[in-house]
Design an enzyme around this catalytic site. Sequence first.
Site, PDB file in Angstrom:
ATOM      1  CE1 TYR A  54      -4.070  -1.681  -0.409  1.00  0.00           C
ATOM      2  CE2 TYR A  54      -3.083  -3.238   1.124  1.00  0.00           C
ATOM      3  CZ  TYR A  54      -4.051  -2.931   0.204  1.00  0.00           C
ATOM      4  OH  TYR A  54      -5.007  -3.849  -0.140  1.00  0.00           O
ATOM      5  CD  GLN A  87     -16.152  -1.674  -7.565  1.00  0.00           C
ATOM      6  OE1 GLN A  87     -15.902  -2.854  -7.386  1.00  0.00           O
ATOM      7  NE2 GLN A  87     -16.513  -1.200  -8.743  1.00  0.00           N
ATOM      8  CG  ASP A  90      -8.098   6.908  -7.272  1.00  0.00           C
ATOM      9  OD1 ASP A  90      -9.015   7.754  -7.186  1.00  0.00           O
ATOM     10  OD2 ASP A  90      -8.073   6.047  -8.182  1.00  0.00           O
ATOM     11  CG  HIS A 105     -13.628  -1.730  -2.262  1.00  0.00           C
ATOM     12  ND1 HIS A 105     -13.516  -2.208  -3.546  1.00  0.00           N
ATOM     13  CD2 HIS A 105     -14.758  -2.303  -1.758  1.00  0.00           C
ATOM     14  CE1 HIS A 105     -14.533  -3.029  -3.815  1.00  0.00           C
ATOM     15  NE2 HIS A 105     -15.302  -3.090  -2.752  1.00  0.00           N
ATOM     16  CB  THR A 172     -16.157  -1.622 -12.016  1.00  0.00           C
ATOM     17  OG1 THR A 172     -16.188  -2.845 -11.251  1.00  0.00           O
ATOM     18  CG2 THR A 172     -17.567  -1.155 -12.285  1.00  0.00           C
ATOM     19  CB  SER A 173     -14.030  -6.437 -14.135  1.00  0.00           C
ATOM     20  OG  SER A 173     -13.718  -6.684 -12.782  1.00  0.00           O
TER      21      SER A 173
HETATM   22  N1  APR Z   1     -11.565   3.388 -18.974  1.00  0.00           N
HETATM   23  C1  APR Z   1     -12.655   2.685 -18.561  1.00  0.00           C
HETATM   24  N2  APR Z   1     -12.592   1.400 -18.221  1.00  0.00           N
HETATM   25  C2  APR Z   1     -11.399   0.781 -18.298  1.00  0.00           C
HETATM   26  C3  APR Z   1     -10.239   1.429 -18.718  1.00  0.00           C
HETATM   27  C4  APR Z   1     -10.343   2.804 -19.072  1.00  0.00           C
HETATM   28  N3  APR Z   1      -9.282   3.524 -19.475  1.00  0.00           N
HETATM   29  N4  APR Z   1      -9.208   0.535 -18.668  1.00  0.00           N
HETATM   30  C5  APR Z   1      -9.716  -0.606 -18.215  1.00  0.00           C
HETATM   31  N5  APR Z   1     -11.046  -0.476 -17.991  1.00  0.00           N
HETATM   32  C6  APR Z   1     -12.000  -1.443 -17.447  1.00  0.00           C
HETATM   33  C7  APR Z   1     -11.713  -2.890 -17.748  1.00  0.00           C
HETATM   34  O1  APR Z   1     -12.276  -3.250 -19.000  1.00  0.00           O
HETATM   35  C8  APR Z   1     -12.409  -3.584 -16.582  1.00  0.00           C
HETATM   36  O2  APR Z   1     -13.780  -3.825 -16.841  1.00  0.00           O
HETATM   37  O3  APR Z   1     -11.939  -1.331 -16.045  1.00  0.00           O
HETATM   38  C9  APR Z   1     -12.293  -2.554 -15.445  1.00  0.00           C
HETATM   39  C10 APR Z   1     -11.270  -2.895 -14.391  1.00  0.00           C
HETATM   40  O4  APR Z   1     -11.670  -4.023 -13.687  1.00  0.00           O
HETATM   41  P1  APR Z   1     -10.866  -4.523 -12.398  1.00  0.00           P
HETATM   42  O5  APR Z   1      -9.408  -4.470 -12.667  1.00  0.00           O
HETATM   43  O6  APR Z   1     -11.449  -5.819 -12.003  1.00  0.00           O
HETATM   44  O7  APR Z   1     -11.166  -3.378 -11.307  1.00  0.00           O
HETATM   45  P2  APR Z   1     -12.454  -3.194 -10.381  1.00  0.00           P
HETATM   46  O8  APR Z   1     -13.675  -3.715 -11.030  1.00  0.00           O
HETATM   47  O9  APR Z   1     -12.450  -1.787  -9.924  1.00  0.00           O
HETATM   48  O10 APR Z   1     -12.074  -4.132  -9.158  1.00  0.00           O
HETATM   49  C11 APR Z   1     -12.946  -4.170  -8.059  1.00  0.00           C
HETATM   50  O11 APR Z   1     -11.383  -5.519  -6.868  1.00  0.00           O
HETATM   51  O12 APR Z   1      -9.226  -6.050  -6.234  1.00  0.00           O
HETATM   52  C12 APR Z   1     -10.374  -5.399  -5.887  1.00  0.00           C
HETATM   53  O13 APR Z   1     -10.617  -3.848  -4.194  1.00  0.00           O
HETATM   54  C13 APR Z   1     -10.212  -3.954  -5.534  1.00  0.00           C
HETATM   55  O14 APR Z   1     -11.824  -2.174  -5.795  1.00  0.00           O
HETATM   56  C14 APR Z   1     -11.195  -3.265  -6.441  1.00  0.00           C
HETATM   57  C15 APR Z   1     -12.185  -4.363  -6.788  1.00  0.00           C
END
Ligand code: APR
Length: 229
Positions: A54, A87, A90, A105, A172-173
Amino acid sequence: MKKRLVILTGAGMSQESGIRTFRDMGGLWEEYDVTEVATPEAWHRNPELVMKFYNDRRKQLYECEPNPGHVGLAELEADFDVQIITQNIDDLHERAGSSKVLHLHGELKKVRSTRYDDLIYDLDGWELKFGDTCEEGFQLRPHIVWFGEMVPAMDEAMPLVKKADIFVVVGTSLNVYPAAGLVHYTQDGVPIFVVDPERPPVHRNGIEFLEEKAGLGVSTLKEKLKKLK
Ligand code: APR
């Protein structure tokens, strides 16, 4: 009265600011084992490693700036009552000027007591060290919701989503619950927009996908929202 616009954001929101996502190619969980750095068990086993993980993220955050996507969402406050639910750990939404930001989070720039959950502090600088303690003398930990921990802010998030007139998801995925389930708290008929270059697996009536990165996608979104003011 302004319509209530609720926006759920994830790591993709900050990708264009230079912050790595978790599950994309080259994402953080490719380099790190989540069970080694982001669980309560990891903290008990090896707090130095967790702290370093972190600290590295925090140090990097000081070098990042909000991108046009963050700024575009902040500008929407001129026409809508905007609530961001993120989520992300930052502070780029806040730095872009969004006034209502709920962190599901946790927050990277904050730390809290390992003994008393309500003793939360702004960390001075980027480095949390072993031996840094709360006012009661207990070690401080990152103010982060780790895997396997409760997500207390969900209690606040659910009613906000239920009251949304328009709901937006950016970057977000939708892999991680309970946050990923929030979309299902929207009322039937509420317009939903999803901004993400890769369509996340979400099924709900009324979803419009904007398959673009956040920077460009938010400007497309703003054009569409003009008609819904
Ligand atoms: N603009 C928009 N979306 C984007 C971009 C971009 N420039 N680049 C990537 N993405 C999308 C990807 O296609 C994906 O769907 O952002 C998403 C990122 O997904 P993850 O990496 O799984 O992140 P997130 O969904 O925020 O993860 C949720 O998981 O590990 C934990 O606590 C952590 O808050 C986090 C949580």
